[in-house]
Motif scaffolding. Structure first.
Motif, PDB file in Angstrom:
ATOM      1  N   ASN A 153     -28.673 -14.075  16.342  1.00  0.00           N
ATOM      2  CA  ASN A 153     -29.963 -13.858  15.698  1.00  0.00           C
ATOM      3  C   ASN A 153     -29.845 -12.611  14.818  1.00  0.00           C
ATOM      4  O   ASN A 153     -29.083 -11.689  15.153  1.00  0.00           O
ATOM      5  CB  ASN A 153     -31.010 -13.659  16.798  1.00  0.00           C
ATOM      6  CG  ASN A 153     -32.410 -13.464  16.251  1.00  0.00           C
ATOM      7  OD1 ASN A 153     -32.714 -12.463  15.620  1.00  0.00           O
ATOM      8  ND2 ASN A 153     -33.268 -14.422  16.520  1.00  0.00           N
ATOM      9  N   GLY A 169     -33.223 -13.458   7.994  1.00  0.00           N
ATOM     10  CA  GLY A 169     -34.176 -14.270   8.743  1.00  0.00           C
ATOM     11  C   GLY A 169     -34.346 -15.656   8.159  1.00  0.00           C
ATOM     12  O   GLY A 169     -34.404 -16.660   8.897  1.00  0.00           O
ATOM     13  N   ASN A 219     -41.748 -23.867   6.666  1.00  0.00           N
ATOM     14  CA  ASN A 219     -42.218 -24.558   7.868  1.00  0.00           C
ATOM     15  C   ASN A 219     -42.266 -26.070   7.672  1.00  0.00           C
ATOM     16  O   ASN A 219     -42.172 -26.827   8.634  1.00  0.00           O
ATOM     17  CB  ASN A 219     -43.600 -24.031   8.266  1.00  0.00           C
ATOM     18  CG  ASN A 219     -43.547 -22.577   8.693  1.00  0.00           C
ATOM     19  OD1 ASN A 219     -42.632 -22.171   9.395  1.00  0.00           O
ATOM     20  ND2 ASN A 219     -44.512 -21.779   8.251  1.00  0.00           N
ATOM     21  N   THR A 261     -38.038 -11.286  11.489  1.00  0.00           N
ATOM     22  CA  THR A 261     -38.719 -12.134  12.473  1.00  0.00           C
ATOM     23  C   THR A 261     -40.143 -12.542  12.103  1.00  0.00           C
ATOM     24  O   THR A 261     -40.605 -13.610  12.510  1.00  0.00           O
ATOM     25  CB  THR A 261     -38.764 -11.428  13.848  1.00  0.00           C
ATOM     26  OG1 THR A 261     -39.548 -10.230  13.741  1.00  0.00           O
ATOM     27  CG2 THR A 261     -37.370 -11.078  14.330  1.00  0.00           C
ATOM     28  N   ILE A 262     -40.850 -11.716  11.353  1.00  0.00           N
ATOM     29  CA  ILE A 262     -42.262 -12.008  11.059  1.00  0.00           C
ATOM     30  C   ILE A 262     -42.432 -12.726   9.723  1.00  0.00           C
ATOM     31  O   ILE A 262     -43.056 -13.792   9.659  1.00  0.00           O
ATOM     32  CB  ILE A 262     -43.094 -10.705  11.086  1.00  0.00           C
ATOM     33  CG1 ILE A 262     -43.054 -10.093  12.501  1.00  0.00           C
ATOM     34  CG2 ILE A 262     -44.535 -10.982  10.664  1.00  0.00           C
ATOM     35  CD1 ILE A 262     -43.764  -8.770  12.631  1.00  0.00           C
ATOM     36  N   LYS A 303     -32.863 -25.149  11.386  1.00  0.00           N
ATOM     37  CA  LYS A 303     -33.543 -26.386  11.003  1.00  0.00           C
ATOM     38  C   LYS A 303     -32.574 -27.483  10.557  1.00  0.00           C
ATOM     39  O   LYS A 303     -32.819 -28.671  10.776  1.00  0.00           O
ATOM     40  CB  LYS A 303     -34.544 -26.110   9.879  1.00  0.00           C
ATOM     41  CG  LYS A 303     -35.875 -25.519  10.358  1.00  0.00           C
ATOM     42  CD  LYS A 303     -36.820 -25.312   9.187  1.00  0.00           C
ATOM     43  CE  LYS A 303     -38.221 -24.991   9.661  1.00  0.00           C
ATOM     44  NZ  LYS A 303     -38.904 -26.139  10.281  1.00  0.00           N
ATOM     45  N   LYS A 334     -33.233 -19.232   9.819  1.00  0.00           N
ATOM     46  CA  LYS A 334     -34.190 -20.328   9.967  1.00  0.00           C
ATOM     47  C   LYS A 334     -33.640 -21.618   9.386  1.00  0.00           C
ATOM     48  O   LYS A 334     -33.809 -22.706   9.971  1.00  0.00           O
ATOM     49  CB  LYS A 334     -35.507 -19.958   9.281  1.00  0.00           C
ATOM     50  CG  LYS A 334     -36.652 -20.918   9.566  1.00  0.00           C
ATOM     51  CD  LYS A 334     -37.981 -20.350   9.091  1.00  0.00           C
ATOM     52  CE  LYS A 334     -39.140 -21.239   9.515  1.00  0.00           C
ATOM     53  NZ  LYS A 334     -40.459 -20.646   9.160  1.00  0.00           N
ATOM     54  N   PRO A 383     -40.341 -14.540   7.832  1.00  0.00           N
ATOM     55  CA  PRO A 383     -39.846 -15.925   7.714  1.00  0.00           C
ATOM     56  C   PRO A 383     -40.771 -16.971   8.316  1.00  0.00           C
ATOM     57  O   PRO A 383     -40.661 -18.161   7.974  1.00  0.00           O
ATOM     58  CB  PRO A 383     -38.504 -15.871   8.479  1.00  0.00           C
ATOM     59  CG  PRO A 383     -38.057 -14.457   8.353  1.00  0.00           C
ATOM     60  CD  PRO A 383     -39.323 -13.656   8.445  1.00  0.00           C
ATOM     61  N   ARG A 384     -41.697 -16.556   9.195  1.00  0.00           N
ATOM     62  CA  ARG A 384     -42.627 -17.517   9.789  1.00  0.00           C
ATOM     63  C   ARG A 384     -43.562 -18.147   8.758  1.00  0.00           C
ATOM     64  O   ARG A 384     -44.132 -19.221   8.999  1.00  0.00           O
ATOM     65  CB  ARG A 384     -43.473 -16.827  10.866  1.00  0.00           C
ATOM     66  CG  ARG A 384     -42.668 -16.307  12.050  1.00  0.00           C
ATOM     67  CD  ARG A 384     -43.562 -15.578  13.020  1.00  0.00           C
ATOM     68  NE  ARG A 384     -42.799 -14.969  14.108  1.00  0.00           N
ATOM     69  CZ  ARG A 384     -43.323 -14.206  15.057  1.00  0.00           C
ATOM     70  NH1 ARG A 384     -44.644 -13.971  15.059  1.00  0.00           N
ATOM     71  NH2 ARG A 384     -42.563 -13.688  15.997  1.00  0.00           N
ATOM     72  N   PHE A 385     -43.717 -17.490   7.605  1.00  0.00           N
ATOM     73  CA  PHE A 385     -44.630 -17.988   6.582  1.00  0.00           C
ATOM     74  C   PHE A 385     -43.935 -18.883   5.559  1.00  0.00           C
ATOM     75  O   PHE A 385     -44.571 -19.323   4.598  1.00  0.00           O
ATOM     76  CB  PHE A 385     -45.296 -16.805   5.866  1.00  0.00           C
ATOM     77  CG  PHE A 385     -46.085 -15.908   6.786  1.00  0.00           C
ATOM     78  CD1 PHE A 385     -47.366 -16.268   7.190  1.00  0.00           C
ATOM     79  CD2 PHE A 385     -45.542 -14.719   7.261  1.00  0.00           C
ATOM     80  CE1 PHE A 385     -48.099 -15.456   8.034  1.00  0.00           C
ATOM     81  CE2 PHE A 385     -46.274 -13.898   8.110  1.00  0.00           C
ATOM     82  CZ  PHE A 385     -47.556 -14.266   8.499  1.00  0.00           C
TER      83      PHE A 385
END
Length: 426
Positions: free
Chosen positions: A69, A367, A116, A108-109, A375, A371, A111-113
């Protein structure tokens, strides 16, 4: 852009095809194919520990799924700080907190946006990728012999001549790292497509590592050698080619190589005696590097002093290279190269503000890469992520200040942001 890529890959494919048709390479690949076949069917291979060896390691969720990670960069950086023999200043402590915090946000934060609802990624032809990797290794081998000839000896046997090596000759040798990464990722694809077995792909990874060790160790370079080992471990880890216990063993071998090569070189250069603890060379190196960072933090302050000059000095043709420029900044000595750690350039160029921005961007790139790997499990993106993560980990001490390494990051950024834009507009 696609036109340029098409013309470039056509030319590289032509070179690759011509070399593969030559008698020399036909013979080499025939010999390797014979050895591979003997290895795959060898009785002695059965004596090697199975994947379930030290099975308790495999049961650990972190070791099984999250070893590489992006946050491993912070773990390595923290370990590097612990090695230091001297405490760091209050100002540097604040800078480090900023660096760790913004890297965490970026990795970590943010890349969540993104991605997806990613439905596809950029795809590349296997032959094109293979040809690029093969040609990079050819170039590195050619310049390896030029480097040896230019100093009239073998640096690992006579460390003093290592300092006579010319960067113009040695930099192309380091192309063996991305070349190895690309070829290994292609072999991973062949394994994923069930064209070769797991034993075959493991053998080919081993051959690539042996070639890397032969070239880089002969020249007496430690960091590129560790880069080759680390990126193959990361590739094997995400490609399900190596077991968890082999990852742990590989990490121990890497640490051993850092200590051993550093100690061996120090003995020959008469900077330490045999009575000195081998671990001392590692601790003293960390201590010196962090002392350099402390000075750069003082110089850089909140908004920096050099304002991009240190980063710009990576461009070939600059009067001083980036690590020589660091030597000038802290001691007015331009004849030595000094490693400034991962954030040294950031704080010198743009201060604590620069550390926040650049560490956040670096974390975001890693990040997003992580991801995409999770995926897609695509061979190309596993290889690309392995390459940039490897140089980020090694950059904890050395900094990301080599033009070829910056180019790898530029390629990654271009590809990742193209995928993001494609995802947004589709």
């Amino acid at each position: 852009m696609s036109f340029i890529y098409s013309k470039l890959t056509s030319f590289i494919n032509l070179i690759n095809d011509e070399f593969h048709k030559s008698f020399l390479f036909t013979t080499i690949f025939s010999i390797l194919a014979f050895i591979e076949n003997q290895w795959v069917n060898s009785f002695f291979k059965g004596l090697y520990p199975s994947e379930n060896f030290l099975g308790f390691l495999k049961k650990n969720n972190i070791l099984k799924n999250h070893v590489f990670n992006p946050l491993i960069v912070l773990v390595v950086f923290a370990a590097f700080l612990v090695l230091s023999l001297s405490p760091i200043s209050n100002s540097l402590t604040v800078t480090l907190i900023i660096a760790f915090l913004f890297f965490f946000i970026g990795a970590t934060i943010l890349p969540r946006f993104f991605l997806n609802d990613m439905k596809s990624v950029l795809t590349f032809k296997r032959k094109d990728i293979y040809s690029i990797g093969f040609c990079l290794i050819l170039v590195s081998i050619a310049f390896f012999f030029i480097s040896i000839a230019s100093v009239g000896g073998i640096p690992i046997l006579k460390p003093s001549i290592r300092y006579l090596l010319k960067p113009a000759f040695t930099m192309p040798v380091f192309l063996i790292i991305p070349g190895t990464c690309i070829l290994a990722s292609v072999y991973l694809k062949d394994y994923q497509d069930q064209l070769i077995t797991r034993s075959q792909v493991r053998f080919r990874f081993l051959v690539l590592l042996v070639i890397d060790v032969g070239l880089l160790l002969t020249l007496g370079y430690r960091t590129p050698l560790l880069a080759a080992l680390l990126l193959l471990i990361i590739l094997g880890y995400y490609g399900d080619i190596i077991a968890v216990w082999e990852v742990v063993l590989g990490g121990l071998v890497g640490v051993g190589a850092i200590i051993g090569i550093g100690y061996f070189r120090s003995l020959h250069e008469l900077t330490v005696s045999k009575a000195i603890d081998p671990f001392y060379t590692l601790k003293s190196r960390a201590d010196f590097t962090l002392h350099v960072l402390n000075l750069l933090d003082i110089i850089g302050g909140n908004f920096g002093t050099t304002h991009g000059q240190l980063l710009a000095s990576t461009i070939p043709g600059s009067e001083l290279g980036p690590r020589m420029m660091v030597g000038k900044l802290i001691a007015w000595r331009t004849e030595v190269t000094v490693t400034p750690t991962l954030i040294g350039q950031m704080v010198a160029d743009f201060g604590k503000v620069g550390v926040a921005v650049e560490m956040c961007l670096l974390g975001f790139v890693l990040g997003i890469g992580f991801k995409i790997v999770q995926k897609t499990k695509d061979y190309f993106y596993i290889g690309l992520y392995s390459l940039i993560l490897t140089y980020t980990i090694l950059g904890v001490e050395t900094g990301i200040l080599d033009i070829q390494v910056l180019f790898y990051f530029a390629v990654a950024i271009f590809i990742y942001f193209t995928i993001i834009l494609k995802s947004i507009f589709n």
